[in-house]
Design an enzyme around this catalytic site. Structure first.
Site, PDB file in Angstrom:
ATOM      1  N   TYR A 195       6.765   7.139   0.240  1.00 42.58           N
ATOM      2  CA  TYR A 195       6.574   7.477  -1.172  1.00 42.58           C
ATOM      3  C   TYR A 195       5.552   8.596  -1.336  1.00 42.58           C
ATOM      4  O   TYR A 195       5.789   9.579  -2.053  1.00 42.58           O
ATOM      5  CB  TYR A 195       6.130   6.240  -1.944  1.00 42.58           C
ATOM      6  CG  TYR A 195       5.899   6.502  -3.413  1.00 42.58           C
ATOM      7  CD1 TYR A 195       6.972   6.605  -4.292  1.00 42.58           C
ATOM      8  CD2 TYR A 195       4.611   6.650  -3.922  1.00 42.58           C
ATOM      9  CE1 TYR A 195       6.774   6.855  -5.644  1.00 42.58           C
ATOM     10  CE2 TYR A 195       4.398   6.894  -5.268  1.00 42.58           C
ATOM     11  CZ  TYR A 195       5.479   6.999  -6.121  1.00 42.58           C
ATOM     12  OH  TYR A 195       5.271   7.251  -7.453  1.00 42.58           O
ATOM     13  N   LYS A 199       6.114  12.490  -2.788  1.00 42.50           N
ATOM     14  CA  LYS A 199       5.456  13.010  -3.980  1.00 42.50           C
ATOM     15  C   LYS A 199       4.572  14.209  -3.653  1.00 42.50           C
ATOM     16  O   LYS A 199       4.433  15.133  -4.472  1.00 42.50           O
ATOM     17  CB  LYS A 199       4.636  11.908  -4.656  1.00 42.50           C
ATOM     18  CG  LYS A 199       5.498  10.794  -5.262  1.00 42.50           C
ATOM     19  CD  LYS A 199       6.483  11.341  -6.296  1.00 42.50           C
ATOM     20  CE  LYS A 199       7.278  10.236  -6.979  1.00 42.50           C
ATOM     21  NZ  LYS A 199       8.225  10.760  -7.999  1.00 42.50           N
TER      22      LYS A 199
END
EC number: 1.1.1.-
Length: 456
Positions: A195, A199
């Site tokens: 994750y 990002k």
């Protein structure tokens, strides 16, 4: 209110409490979308069936957009009904079946939106997933990569397909790409590698998209706040000792995005914006954050993005005193030169010639662009607001000969000018001091130094 500074916060990011004096965890009157007028605008939001995307679609509708399309894999019937009930004059609503990871699905969505709307003013890349927690060695490669597939490949495919629709809108109209990022891009939390990598990469995609299509199409990234939405498993999935962190509402991010895109704000391009910041206060600091460039790009802005990596070394906010409105106005209106063109950065004489040619047209110098291919000799070559302040006594005559004595210095130092102004014996100390000040950062793009553009 977000957790105070003295409370433990595993998701505390850079600049959370330093950029604006106020922070928020819910929407507030100053960014109420009903106070804005986006009539005639068309918007496309991905991942809009629930959570943040749903809230953003509703906020755009309340702001009066004429056309709104929402892409999702699940049904959008309830959203269509909610939009109709929330608005006096509901917009034309277009539900789009969309899988952001599938190139054919994205292309079909772009065709459908283009056929219905003709053009686009705002694209919001919101679709994203969290993925499973786990150490890298224990992770499943397919599951790990799927997070990047959705969070990075998805925005890439959607941006690639929808940019032509944005370019069809008037150059004087708002044209935005908003990438929903996360404070996780700046954090290092074990078991969240997929994750946080996705990002962080999305931030880079944001700056590159803005570099390629700005200032016509303005691209920026947001941290929507820590909302306990479905991506987190809902409020009940938040551990008790972290509940004080996940306090932001989806309405905060929805209204924040609409507020930010309600006007053309070129200076937002390539930046990371935390939706918990007080946005009216943030936009009032435009003159503090940005330095306009005069010689070649009168309507452009110097590349000092606040990307939130380390605010203590960010030139956009470091060491800046609060200015009066008049001081901010003068700073914003001031025009500065950019030294561009090929030269041998190892030779002091050529650097001086280039500076003299630049200051012949304007006595202020913003930036000396170095040759990225020679990092050992040219290094970063960012020079902001020069004058003789730092070398006031010893080098006053030399600065005057360069017509730079009336400018102001913030402490930025470039390798060669440190050597020129401080003398060889002080070069190492000067460069070290510059690094301590956090000014030798963000190497400039090669095309800026090797473009061949020469001064008159």
């Amino acid at each position: 209110m977000p957790p105070s500074k003295d409370q433990p916060n595993i998701l505390r990011g850079p600049g959370d409490y330093e950029v604006t004096t106020r922070v928020h965890n819910d929407t507030y009157p100053e960014i109420d979308p009903r106070l804005l007028n986006l009539q005639g605008k068309s918007v496309f939001v991905t991942g809009g069936s629930r959570g943040l995307g749903r809230s953003m679609a509703l906020s755009f509708a309340k702001a009066g957009v004429s056309k709104i399309a929402v892409g999702a894999r699940s049904s959008l019937e309830s959203l269509a009904k909610e939009i109709a009930e929330a608005c006096v004059n509901p917009p034309e609503f277009l539900p789009v079946k969309l899988d952001v990871t599938d190139e054919a699905s994205v292309a079909a969505a772009a065709t459908e939106v283009g056929r219905a709307f003709g053009q686009l003013n705002v694209l919001v890349n919101n679709a994203g997933i969290l993925g499973k927690y786990g150490l890298i060695a224990d992770s499943d490669p397919e599951e790990w990569w799927e997070v990047l597939n959705v969070n990075l490949r998805g925005p890439y495919l959607v941006t690639r397909a929808f940019v032509p629709l944005l370019l069809k809108a008037s150059k004087d109209d708002i044209r935005y790409i908003v990438n929903v990022c996360s404070v996780g891009a700046h954090l290092t939390n074990p078991t969240l590698s997929s994750y946080q990598v996705s990002k962080n990469a999305l931030l880079k995609l944001t700056t590159l998209t803005n570099a390629e299509y700005g200032p016509g199409v303005i691209t920026f990234a947001i941290h929507p706040g820590n909302s306990p939405t479905d991506i987190m498993g809902g409020p009940e999935a938040i551990p008790p000792h972290h509940k004080h962190v996940f306090v932001e509402t989806p309405e905060l991010s929805g209204d924040s995005v609409v507020f930010l895109v309600s006007k053309r704000r070129e200076w937002l391009g390539g930046r990371y914006i935390n939706c918990t910041w007080d946005l009216p206060e943030l936009v009032s600091k435009e003159a503090e954050i940005c330095i306009p460039v005069g010689l070649y790009q009168a309507k452009e802005y110097v590349d000092i993005p606040f990307n939130g990596l380390r605010p203590e070394i960010d030139t956009a906010f470091q060491g800046r005193k609060q200015r009066t409105p008049e001081q901010a106005r003068r700073a914003q209106l001031a025009k500065y030169n950019v030294v561009k063109g090929g030269m041998d950065n190892r030779r002091d004489s050529q650097i001086f010639i280039r500076i003299k040619r630049s200051t012949k047209h304007n006595p202020r110098l913003v930036r000396l662009v170095g040759n990225k291919s020679r990092p050992a000799t040219s290094g970063i070559c960012r020079v902001d607001f020069f004058d003789c302040t730092a070398q006031k006594q010893r080098d006053k005559a030399q600065w005057q000969s360069l017509k730079l004595s009336k400018a102001q210095v913030t402490g930025s130092v470039v390798t060669h000018l440190t050597q020129i102004l401080s003398g060889n014996s002080q070069r190492t100390a000067g460069i070290q001091r510059a690094r301590e000040l956090g000014q030798i950062i963000w190497p400039l793009a090669a095309e800026q130094s090797d473009s061949g553009n020469s001064l008159p």
